[in-house]
Design a protein around this motif. Structure first.
Motif, PDB file in Angstrom:
ATOM      1  N   GLU A 289      -8.257  -6.275  -2.334  1.00 56.04           N
ATOM      2  CA  GLU A 289      -6.869  -5.449  -3.056  1.00 56.04           C
ATOM      3  C   GLU A 289      -5.302  -5.381  -3.075  1.00 56.04           C
ATOM      4  OE1 GLU A 289      -9.144  -1.488  -1.781  1.00 56.04           O
ATOM      5  OE2 GLU A 289     -10.709  -1.386  -2.588  1.00 56.04           O
TER       6      GLU A 289
ATOM      7  N   SER B 135      -2.695   4.784  -2.266  1.00 58.00           N
ATOM      8  CA  SER B 135      -3.294   4.223  -2.360  1.00 58.00           C
ATOM      9  C   SER B 135      -4.764   4.099  -1.543  1.00 58.00           C
ATOM     10  CB  SER B 135      -2.978   2.546  -3.193  1.00 58.00           C
ATOM     11  OG  SER B 135      -2.473   1.854  -1.423  1.00 58.00           O
TER      12      SER B 135
ATOM     13  N   GLN C 265      -9.689   0.766   1.647  1.00 57.69           N
ATOM     14  CA  GLN C 265      -8.390   0.507   2.413  1.00 57.69           C
ATOM     15  C   GLN C 265      -8.382   2.050   2.823  1.00 57.69           C
ATOM     16  OE1 GLN C 265      -4.724   0.741   0.219  1.00 57.69           O
ATOM     17  NE2 GLN C 265      -5.983  -1.198  -1.516  1.00 57.69           N
TER      18      GLN C 265
ATOM     19  N   THR D 228      -6.901   6.996  -1.394  1.00 60.36           N
ATOM     20  CA  THR D 228      -7.486   7.586  -2.643  1.00 60.36           C
ATOM     21  C   THR D 228      -8.961   5.748  -2.530  1.00 60.36           C
ATOM     22  OG1 THR D 228      -6.484   6.343  -4.169  1.00 60.36           O
ATOM     23  CG2 THR D 228      -6.332   8.483  -4.258  1.00 60.36           C
ATOM     24  N   HIS D 229      -8.578   4.923  -1.791  1.00 64.21           N
ATOM     25  CA  HIS D 229      -9.614   3.576  -1.920  1.00 64.21           C
ATOM     26  C   HIS D 229     -10.274   4.005  -0.396  1.00 64.21           C
ATOM     27  CE1 HIS D 229      -6.844   2.789  -4.955  1.00 64.21           C
ATOM     28  NE2 HIS D 229      -7.955   1.783  -5.885  1.00 64.21           N
ATOM     29  N   PRO D 230     -11.785   3.896  -0.960  1.00 59.74           N
ATOM     30  CA  PRO D 230     -12.591   4.385   0.142  1.00 59.74           C
ATOM     31  C   PRO D 230     -12.409   3.402   1.237  1.00 59.74           C
ATOM     32  CG  PRO D 230     -14.087   4.763  -1.053  1.00 59.74           C
ATOM     33  CD  PRO D 230     -12.880   4.787  -2.060  1.00 59.74           C
TER      34      PRO D 230
ATOM     35  N   PRO E 137       0.493  -1.069   0.231  1.00 60.10           N
ATOM     36  CA  PRO E 137       0.388  -0.088   0.290  1.00 60.10           C
ATOM     37  C   PRO E 137       0.884   0.857  -0.034  1.00 60.10           C
ATOM     38  CG  PRO E 137      -0.244  -1.161   1.843  1.00 60.10           C
ATOM     39  CD  PRO E 137       0.847  -1.839   1.400  1.00 60.10           C
TER      40      PRO E 137
ATOM     41  N   GLU F  61     -12.049  -6.226   1.580  1.00 58.89           N
ATOM     42  CA  GLU F  61     -11.810  -5.950   0.592  1.00 58.89           C
ATOM     43  C   GLU F  61     -10.425  -5.251   0.767  1.00 58.89           C
ATOM     44  OE1 GLU F  61     -12.272  -4.536  -3.399  1.00 58.89           O
ATOM     45  OE2 GLU F  61     -13.433  -5.672  -1.716  1.00 58.89           O
ATOM     46  N   ALA F  62      -9.891  -4.918   1.208  1.00 60.59           N
ATOM     47  CA  ALA F  62      -8.535  -3.956   1.664  1.00 60.59           C
ATOM     48  C   ALA F  62      -7.833  -4.840   1.157  1.00 60.59           C
ATOM     49  CB  ALA F  62      -8.310  -3.060   2.763  1.00 60.59           C
TER      50      ALA F  62
END
Length: 158
Positions: free
Chosen positions: A73, A7, A14, A10-12, A3, A69-70
């Motif tokens: 990703e 990143s 994360q 900009t990724h909710p 990470p 989800e994190a």
């Protein structure tokens, strides 16, 4: 995938899973994440006990999805920077505890102790439960054990 601040911010999923960025700490991200949970605890402590518990329960359920989800990703299960589970674990530790500096310090120390030490059944869950549930469950259990110990300390201290 490692990470980056870009990143994470900009990724909710994360951003939240990384504790609003606190998990980006290069040293002891779990401890830094737990520290970052304290101001939110202070705000949550203004709720009545039922609302506090309901909010923490909702944060835990949401955390299963956020952390899962994190991890997907990042393609890493339970990346050390994912600290939403530390937020929730600390909030569990502090359920129905009088808000004092000493109690916050004790709660912080007890939660970190159980989160790092991982006695049974925490260690079993850490090894055998995967995905977002696995990321959250060991910290939820650490929070429950720390909660029990903190309530004993509060009762003993008086």
């Amino acid at each position: 995938m490692q990470p980056t601040p870009r990143s994470v911010f900009t990724h909710p999923a994360q951003f939240l899973a990384f504790g609003l960025g606190s998990g980006l700490s290069p040293k002891a991200p779990g401890t830094v994440g737990t520290l970052a949970a304290i101001p939110f605890y202070l705000a949550l402590s203004l709720l009545d006990t039922q609302a506090y518990i309901a909010t923490v329960f909702a944060a835990a359920i949401i955390g299963i999805f956020l952390c899962g989800e994190a991890a997907r990703e990042l393609k890493v299960h339970d990346h050390p920077g994912i600290v939403w589970d530390e937020f929730v674990g600390f909030w569990i530790t502090m359920i129905a505890v009088p808000v004092t500096g000493l109690n916050i310090l004790l709660g912080f120390a007890l939660f970190r102790l159980f989160d790092i030490w991982k006695p049974w059944p925490i260690s079993w869950c850490d090894k055998h439960v995967h995905g977002g549930l696995g990321i959250m469950l060991d910290d939820v259990l650490a929070g429950v054990l720390a909660l029990a110990c903190l309530h004993l300390c509060v009762a003993w201290i008086g």
